[in-house]
Design an enzyme around this catalytic site. Structure first.
Site, PDB file in Angstrom:
ATOM      1  N   THR A   1       0.826  -1.209   0.000  1.00  0.00           N
ATOM      2  CA  THR A   1       0.000   0.000   0.000  1.00  0.00           C
ATOM      3  C   THR A   1       0.860   1.259   0.000  1.00  0.00           C
ATOM      4  OG1 THR A   1      -0.099  -0.335   2.379  1.00  0.00           O
ATOM      5  CG2 THR A   1      -2.067  -0.922   1.138  1.00  0.00           C
ATOM      6  N   ASP A   2       2.117   1.151   0.480  1.00  0.00           N
ATOM      7  CA  ASP A   2       2.896   2.395   0.674  1.00  0.00           C
ATOM      8  C   ASP A   2       3.153   3.133  -0.636  1.00  0.00           C
ATOM      9  OD1 ASP A   2       4.843   0.525  -0.157  1.00  0.00           O
ATOM     10  OD2 ASP A   2       6.297   1.063   1.409  1.00  0.00           O
TER      11      ASP A   2
ATOM     12  N   GLY B   1      16.914 -10.934   2.920  1.00  0.00           N
ATOM     13  CA  GLY B   1      15.948 -11.524   1.990  1.00  0.00           C
ATOM     14  C   GLY B   1      14.772 -12.189   2.687  1.00  0.00           C
ATOM     15  N   ALA B   2      14.447 -11.748   3.899  1.00  0.00           N
ATOM     16  CA  ALA B   2      13.365 -12.391   4.638  1.00  0.00           C
ATOM     17  C   ALA B   2      12.148 -11.483   4.779  1.00  0.00           C
ATOM     18  CB  ALA B   2      13.857 -12.816   6.019  1.00  0.00           C
ATOM     19  N   GLY B   3      12.222 -10.293   4.196  1.00  0.00           N
ATOM     20  CA  GLY B   3      11.087  -9.377   4.293  1.00  0.00           C
ATOM     21  C   GLY B   3      11.067  -8.584   5.592  1.00  0.00           C
TER      22      GLY B   3
ATOM     23  N   SER C   1      13.385  -6.063   6.115  1.00  0.00           N
ATOM     24  CA  SER C   1      14.030  -4.780   5.808  1.00  0.00           C
ATOM     25  C   SER C   1      15.484  -4.663   6.255  1.00  0.00           C
ATOM     26  CB  SER C   1      13.242  -3.616   6.412  1.00  0.00           C
ATOM     27  OG  SER C   1      11.985  -3.580   5.829  1.00  0.00           O
TER      28      SER C   1
ATOM     29  N   SER D   1      17.828  -4.167   4.208  1.00  0.00           N
ATOM     30  CA  SER D   1      18.441  -3.089   3.419  1.00  0.00           C
ATOM     31  C   SER D   1      18.046  -1.714   3.936  1.00  0.00           C
ATOM     32  CB  SER D   1      18.148  -3.249   1.929  1.00  0.00           C
ATOM     33  OG  SER D   1      16.784  -3.410   1.704  1.00  0.00           O
TER      34      SER D   1
ATOM     35  N   GLU E   1      17.356   3.399  -2.959  1.00  0.00           N
ATOM     36  CA  GLU E   1      16.794   2.158  -3.512  1.00  0.00           C
ATOM     37  C   GLU E   1      16.206   2.404  -4.902  1.00  0.00           C
ATOM     38  OE1 GLU E   1      16.001  -1.027  -2.087  1.00  0.00           O
ATOM     39  OE2 GLU E   1      16.442  -0.725   0.042  1.00  0.00           O
TER      40      GLU E   1
ATOM     41  N   ASP F   1       9.594   1.080   4.930  1.00  0.00           N
ATOM     42  CA  ASP F   1      10.685   0.433   5.663  1.00  0.00           C
ATOM     43  C   ASP F   1      11.661   1.459   6.231  1.00  0.00           C
ATOM     44  OD1 ASP F   1       9.356  -1.625   4.471  1.00  0.00           O
ATOM     45  OD2 ASP F   1      10.989  -2.215   3.133  1.00  0.00           O
TER      46      ASP F   1
HETATM   47  C1  GLA Z   1       8.975  -3.969   0.624  1.00  0.00           C
HETATM   48  C2  GLA Z   1       9.149  -2.504   0.253  1.00  0.00           C
HETATM   49  C3  GLA Z   1       8.149  -1.612   1.002  1.00  0.00           C
HETATM   50  C4  GLA Z   1       6.736  -2.145   0.869  1.00  0.00           C
HETATM   51  C5  GLA Z   1       6.683  -3.647   1.174  1.00  0.00           C
HETATM   52  C6  GLA Z   1       5.334  -4.229   0.917  1.00  0.00           C
HETATM   53  O1  GLA Z   1       9.321  -4.164   1.965  1.00  0.00           O
HETATM   54  O2  GLA Z   1      10.456  -2.075   0.539  1.00  0.00           O
HETATM   55  O3  GLA Z   1       8.246  -0.290   0.535  1.00  0.00           O
HETATM   56  O4  GLA Z   1       6.212  -1.856  -0.389  1.00  0.00           O
HETATM   57  O5  GLA Z   1       7.633  -4.372   0.419  1.00  0.00           O
HETATM   58  O6  GLA Z   1       4.404  -3.686   1.779  1.00  0.00           O
END
Ligand code: GLA
Length: 385
Positions: A41-42, A128-130, A132, A134, A166, A178
């Site tokens: 959504t961001d 790479g685990a979601g 953040s 990076s 990024e 993030d």
């Molecule tokens: C990644 C992106 C964020 C966001 C999420 C999904 O983490 O870096 O900006 O879009 O995916 O919500």
């Protein structure tokens, strides 16, 4: 993954002395994040509801009196690199360097006169685990340079610089969530962030609710291209409606236009419009301790990310299903982050923690042939808070 911030700080300081034969001047830390609800959504100017977590990136650093940046990245395969601040070329051979370079280029747009630095980087956010890793790296770099050179840099501006690195340098068209939560998270709180105007509201996490993260350990492949494609699809629907972002489209408008857009684009937009509403609902429900509503919102969010946005994997779906079986309406569970592998997040009442651990440990590997990693997290403060 069990190292605390103080341990990371000690490690970074010790490695700095070994690497540069002198003491570090400062140590800075920026957290990773978990998103409780509001994914994809961001970049649609929508709402997200993340928390900064007690896993992050730590940097020990000292100023230099030239334009050179020397980095020792403790957790990377190729650990040492150096470059000049005047060199803006992309590094094909050592990918992690580009996060440093891109972030410093963005910083230099505002502060062109900074000198270089010696840096030692270490961290405990799984890559790479979601979660953040990076963004926490970018925000840690920015905090480090802000401290070293006493720059007048606020957290929101720093977040925008990290995102710019990024988008313009690394090549991932991510949104602002993030970086912003890594910079501005509040201890013990999640944050409802309005990505349209970057206003936010901190929401206290109840003491008896654990933030549980399970890594499916499915490594995300081709993430950037699939992620960027989702973003393009959302933008295409916004363009169809003649608005700047999907945030401006209501569910009624979307349904009225159903026959005029492709089924795939309809689904993508349906996820975004419905997910925005769920993020706002979750904040309100957290305030009134209405766990049944949070539980339903998180469940719907996962289904929407699975069926409409198509970014989950069977392993993530499996984890969500088994944990949901334990939690019922007493807690919530869903995938978290960009998807295509990585983690799920669960809000677990303290009394159900052991059962949730058991259900994952007893079933996940048996069903999917992968070992899960379980992280029991706390909401921590951002680097600029
Ligand atoms: C990644 C992106 C964020 C966001 C999420 C999904 O983490 O870096 O900006 O879009 O995916 O919500």
């Amino acid at each position: 993954m069990t190292q605390q911030v103080s341990e990371l700080q000690e490690l970074a300081t010790k490695l700095f002395t070994q690497e540069f034969s002198s003491a570090a001047e400062i140590v800075c830390h920026a957290p990773g994040r978990v998103n409780i609800i509001g994914d994809h959504t961001d970049y649609n100017d929508g709402f997200v509801f993340p928390a900064a977590i007690n896993f992050g990136t730590t940097i020990a650093a000292a100023k230099r009196d030239d334009k050179i940046v020397k980095v020792y990245a403790h957790d990377c395969d190729e650990q040492s690199n150096e470059f000049s601040l005047t060199d803006s070329s992309f590094d094909q051979s050592m990918m992690w360097t580009n996060y440093v370079k891109g972030t410093l280029l963005a910083l230099m747009n505002k502060f062109p006169d900074i000198n270089g630095a010696n840096l030692v980087v270490t961290g405990n956010v799984p890559q790479g685990a979601g979660l953040s890793s990076s963004a926490s790296f970018e925000i840690a770099i920015l905090k480090t340079f802000a401290e070293l050179y006493q720059l007048d840099l606020d957290g929101v501006t720093a977040a925008l610089m990290g995102q710019q690195a990024e988008n313009d340098f690394v090549g991932c068209n991510c949104g602002i969530m993030d970086q912003l939560i890594s910079a501005m998270g509040q201890q013990g709180h999640a944050m409802l962030l309005d990505c349209k105007d970057l206003s936010f509201e901190d929401a206290p996490m109840p003491d008896d609710l654990a933030i549980f993260i399970v890594n499916s350990n499915v490594k995300r492949g081709l993430v950037d291209s699939a992620y960027n494609l989702r973003r393009e699809q959302c933008e295409a629907v916004a363009k169809f409606f003649g608005v700047s972002a999907l945030r401006e489209v209501t569910m009624a408008q979307l349904h009225a236009a159903k026959e005029k857009i492709s089924p795939e684009l309809f689904k993508r937009a349906h996820h975004v419009v419905s997910e925005n509403a769920r993020a706002v609902t979750t904040l309100q429900a957290l305030k009134t301790n209405d766990m049944a509503t949070i539980s339903a919102a998180m469940k719907q969010s996962h289904i929407s990310l699975r069926d409409d946005f198509e970014v989950t994997t069977k392993e993530m779906d499996g984890l969500v299903e088994m944990i949901d079986g334990v939690l019922g309406v007493e807690g919530g569970v869903r995938m978290t982050g960009g998807g295509f592998g990585g983690c799920i997040v669960a809000l677990v009442p303290t009394g159900l923690v052991a059962q949730v651990k058991d259900v994952v440990n007893n079933n996940y590997e048996k069903e999917f042939g992968l070992k899960p990693s379980i992280y029991h997290c706390m909401a921590t403060k951002g680097a600029f808070r």
